[in-house]
Write an enzyme that holds these catalytic residues in place. Structure first.
Site, short mmCIF file in Angstrom:
data_model
loop_
_atom_site.label_atom_id
_atom_site.label_comp_id
_atom_site.label_asym_id
_atom_site.label_seq_id
_atom_site.Cartn_x
_atom_site.Cartn_y
_atom_site.Cartn_z
CG ASP A 222 -42.74 -9.59 -14.28
OD1 ASP A 222 -43.36 -9.61 -15.36
OD2 ASP A 222 -41.74 -8.88 -14.08
CD GLU A 251 -43.56 -12.42 -18.23
OE1 GLU A 251 -43.59 -11.73 -19.26
OE2 GLU A 251 -42.93 -12.08 -17.21
CG ASP A 332 -45.72 -8.04 -21.17
OD1 ASP A 332 -45.48 -6.85 -20.91
OD2 ASP A 332 -45.61 -8.95 -20.34
#
Length: 485
Positions: A222, A251, A332
């Site tokens: 992340d 990410e 997301d």
């Protein structure tokens, strides 16, 4: 890729190999709290869980768990899925679990460590793989070391674990009040780790090692670009020492060249492929209300689409492209079907384009049943196992995964694409030609020299309709042809 980029890669000291299995993987992303509730988690008994299918608000738990994921493995394998990607599973006070308070314990509401062990065993027994979400930039307010600061102030021995700039700390500040510490995107719920502090590095590396040794097959990381790059060099060295074939996915939403030189990650979440594909198949009917410069939803003409694809793939070495996590949507961003205004035919074309790229295609849970949630948290709705499905895209997905499995060239370097008229795409690779027509109204006429006349397998379209005479592809259709050797 230009000579300058190649020169840079040649000079980079690579750490460990790129995992070879990723090129043939089919990934399925699970948001655990909303995927499937098994009823087998003892820690859930007597708790005030929200009813399954409740509006996916920021707070509240609907009780999906890891035993539920095990129960769904038959469903996933039938789709052609070979790898699961789970959003965070560690103990947290948030349903999305990006606010971890214990990285060595799977959340009790998910079944605890025993449930993850059982899932790892079940996945591996089927020849599948599992990657977890590593949130190593920040933790939650309840994280044990941060809690120590709240209780002890500047006398806590863990005060160097975080970036404190003002005492006392205010973890629940009033409007306009400074919380006193650095946090992710100024959210006091997410204290940011001090990665320059050796004990923090050692702790996070120990977390990464622990779950790899427990049997997971890789990490999705992340917001890794907000962590010092040197930490990821050490992280990669640790990962490849434990399992050289483990997959490290960062990410990074845009240009990731500096992260994919063999020192940090194997691949990234390839959002550029996803949003560009959706923008092209939707044309003027694209929903444009979502605002995110890294996921720009705006109609694309064919030449613009091809420029984005060529640029993105050209940034990286072939082995990197084979390790990309290719996706249309995720937890997301709005679901693909939402951005396409419910147009299932357009989604079908986007899924085909996803399958025909080098790297691992990733399905967000519920795509196969027509979930259509908008921007987060709406895109985190419950999987409707007990309700009639809005759509049943399983046959299409199965067909597309089989197409991908049979086209070795796709898994190696992908197809060579070119525009055909205003709304057509033609992709070529040794032995195959694919033609896509995105138009909702007009058939795409093909001249005999455009493609071979012999149809691929059933002589029919993979999506929609193809007419051998007069050699045309119906609106919102796609067809594959064999090319004589």
């Amino acid at each position: 890729m230009g000579p300058t980029a190649c020169k840079g890669m040649a000079e980079t000291s690579r750490i460990g190999p790129f995992p070879t299995w990723v090129a043939e993987a089919m990934v399925y992303q699970v948001f655990p709290d909303r995927f499937r509730r098994s009823g087998r988690v003892e820690a859930q008994q007597g708790l005030a869980l929200q009813p399954w299918g409740t509006d996916p608000a920021e707070q509240g738990f609907q009780g999906g768990d890891l035993y539920g994921v095990i129960e769904a493995l038959d469903h996933l394998q039938q789709l052609g899925v070979t790898c699961l990607y789970l959003t965070p599973v560690f103990s947290s006070a948030a349903n999305h679990r990006y606010h971890a308070y214990d990285y060595f314990e799977v959340d009790p509401l998910l079944g605890g460590n025993a449930a993850l062990d059982a899932l790892i065993a079940a996945v591996h027994q089927r020849g599948m793989r599992l990657i977890l979400d590593g949130v190593f930039n920040h933790c939650g307010r309840g994280f044990w070391a941060f809690h120590h600061l709240l209780e002890n102030g500047d006398r806590s021995p863990y005060r160097e674990w975080f970036h404190v700039h003002q005492w006392p700390l205010r973890p629940y500040p009033r409007k306009g009040q400074d919380c006193g510490y650095s946090c992710w995107w100024n959210d006091p719920a997410l204290p940011k780790f001090n990665h320059d502090h050796a004990p923090v590095q050692e702790y996070l590396l120990a977390v990464g090692r622990h779950w790899l040794e427990r049997g997971i097959d890789g990490w999705r990381l992340d917001v890794p670009d907000e962590v010092p790059a040197a930490f990821w060099v050490d992280f990669r060295r640790m990962v490849k020492a434990v399992n050289p074939e483990a997959w490290i996915v960062g990410e990074i939403w845009g240009d990731a060249r500096s992260w994919l030189q063999g020192e940090h990650f194997d691949g990234v979440m390839n959002y550029r492929l996803g949003w560009s594909s959706l923008c092209w198949v939707a044309g003027a009917r694209l929903r444009r209300s979502y605002r995110n410069p890294m996921y720009p939803l705006r109609p694309l003409e064919t030449e613009a689409l091809l420029q984005i694809w060529s640029e993105t793939q050209g940034w990286y070495a072939p082995e990197v492209n084979r390790c990309q996590l290719n996706l249309l949507d995720s937890h997301d961003v709005p679901r693909a079907l939402h951005s396409l205004k419910g147009d299932v035919a357009a989604l079908s074309l986007a899924l085909l384009l996803l399958m025909l790229q080098p790297g691992a295609p990733c399905l967000y849970y519920g795509t196969e049943v027509g979930l259509e949630g908008g921007p987060e948290p709406a895109c985190r709705e419950a999987m409707p196992w007990e309700e009639p499905w809005l759509q049943d895209l399983r046959p299409l997905i199965v067909a597309l995964t089989k197409v991908r499995q049979q086209l070795e060239a796709v898994r190696e370097r992908g197809l060579s694409w070119q525009a055909h008229a205003r709304d057509g795409l033609i992709g070529r690779a040794p032995g195959v030609v694919v033609v896509v027509n995105r138009s909702r109204r007009k058939a795409l006429r093909l001249d005999p020299h455009d493609v071979a006349r012999d149809g691929w397998e059933t002589d029919g379209a993979v999506i929609g309709r193809y007419q051998r005479a007069p050699h045309s592809l119906s609106p919102q259709s796609a067809v594959l042809f064999k090319v004589p050797g």
